[in-house]
Design a protein around this motif. Sequence first.
Motif, short mmCIF file in Angstrom:
data_model
loop_
_atom_site.label_atom_id
_atom_site.label_comp_id
_atom_site.label_asym_id
_atom_site.label_seq_id
_atom_site.Cartn_x
_atom_site.Cartn_y
_atom_site.Cartn_z
N PRO A 92 0.81 -1.22 0.00
CA PRO A 92 0.00 0.00 0.00
C PRO A 92 0.85 1.27 0.00
CG PRO A 92 0.15 -0.85 2.20
CD PRO A 92 0.84 -1.85 1.31
N GLU A 93 0.28 2.29 -0.59
CA GLU A 93 0.97 3.58 -0.56
C GLU A 93 0.40 4.44 0.55
OE1 GLU A 93 1.56 5.44 -4.27
OE2 GLU A 93 1.93 3.55 -5.28
N ASP A 94 -0.92 4.47 0.67
CA ASP A 94 -1.56 5.28 1.71
C ASP A 94 -2.59 4.42 2.42
OD1 ASP A 94 -0.26 7.76 1.16
OD2 ASP A 94 -1.46 7.87 -0.66
N ALA A 95 -2.36 4.17 3.68
CA ALA A 95 -3.30 3.38 4.47
C ALA A 95 -2.90 3.47 5.93
CB ALA A 95 -3.29 1.92 4.01
N ASP A 96 -3.80 2.99 6.78
CA ASP A 96 -3.46 2.83 8.19
C ASP A 96 -2.67 1.52 8.25
OD1 ASP A 96 -3.28 3.09 10.88
OD2 ASP A 96 -5.44 2.95 11.27
N LEU A 97 -1.35 1.60 8.24
CA LEU A 97 -0.48 0.47 7.94
C LEU A 97 -0.50 -0.65 8.97
CD1 LEU A 97 2.58 2.40 6.50
CD2 LEU A 97 0.68 1.34 5.26
N ALA A 101 -1.35 -4.44 8.08
CA ALA A 101 -0.33 -5.47 8.27
C ALA A 101 -0.86 -6.59 9.16
CB ALA A 101 0.93 -4.86 8.87
N ALA A 102 -1.61 -6.25 10.20
CA ALA A 102 -2.19 -7.27 11.09
C ALA A 102 -3.17 -8.15 10.33
CB ALA A 102 -2.86 -6.60 12.29
N ARG A 103 -4.01 -7.55 9.49
CA ARG A 103 -4.97 -8.35 8.69
C ARG A 103 -4.23 -9.27 7.72
NH1 ARG A 103 -7.74 -3.52 8.65
NH2 ARG A 103 -7.05 -3.03 6.54
N GLU A 104 -3.21 -8.74 7.08
CA GLU A 104 -2.45 -9.56 6.12
C GLU A 104 -1.78 -10.75 6.81
OE1 GLU A 104 -2.33 -9.60 2.91
OE2 GLU A 104 -2.71 -7.58 2.18
N VAL A 105 -1.07 -10.49 7.91
CA VAL A 105 -0.32 -11.56 8.58
C VAL A 105 -1.27 -12.58 9.20
CG1 VAL A 105 1.30 -12.08 10.43
CG2 VAL A 105 1.73 -10.13 8.93
N THR A 106 -2.34 -12.13 9.86
CA THR A 106 -3.27 -13.12 10.43
C THR A 106 -4.01 -13.87 9.32
OG1 THR A 106 -4.97 -11.41 10.77
CG2 THR A 106 -3.54 -11.95 12.65
#
Length: 163
Positions: A92-97, A101-106
């Motif tokens: 992502p370029e602009d997001a609440d990172l 990241a937590a959604r992606e890893v889980t």
Amino acid sequence: MDLLGRHSCWLQPHLGTTAIEGRPPHAYMVALQHVATTLDDDPGWQRWWEASGVPLCELGIVAEGHPDLLRPSADIRTVPGAIRANFTCAAPEDADLLPLAAREVTGMFEVIRQVLGLGPLPPLPPLSEPPEQAAEIEVTCRPMPDEGALSQIQEFFGEPPGR
């Protein structure tokens, strides 16, 4: 010891990107690393992983520079003493990172859970903000060959061609 110089319990993250010229934001790579180390340190996640009977999870995360180049792809293999699981995710370029990241890893661990037949994922532990002065993290940067996505993700963290 892991790449951050701390004692790793069960999770060894590897970060990579296909965005050679337009690398994903350093802050996102730090957020992915921070989520992984938080899970590694959490007793609930440690107990959950122990049920796999495998000492180590090598989690490869490739943040794509070009949407849909590899997505979705995952490669999960058993190697001596470990599960090697490589996944792609958006860069992502602009997001609440941190929440992203937590959604992606889980989400990656949900796939691993299903493949290994493990019980439900434990709750996500509280995530502190990553340190502002985050240490340099190792990120493998390489372009992808024109082969199929699955073979690309399988070999991403191996030796680059020509070495």
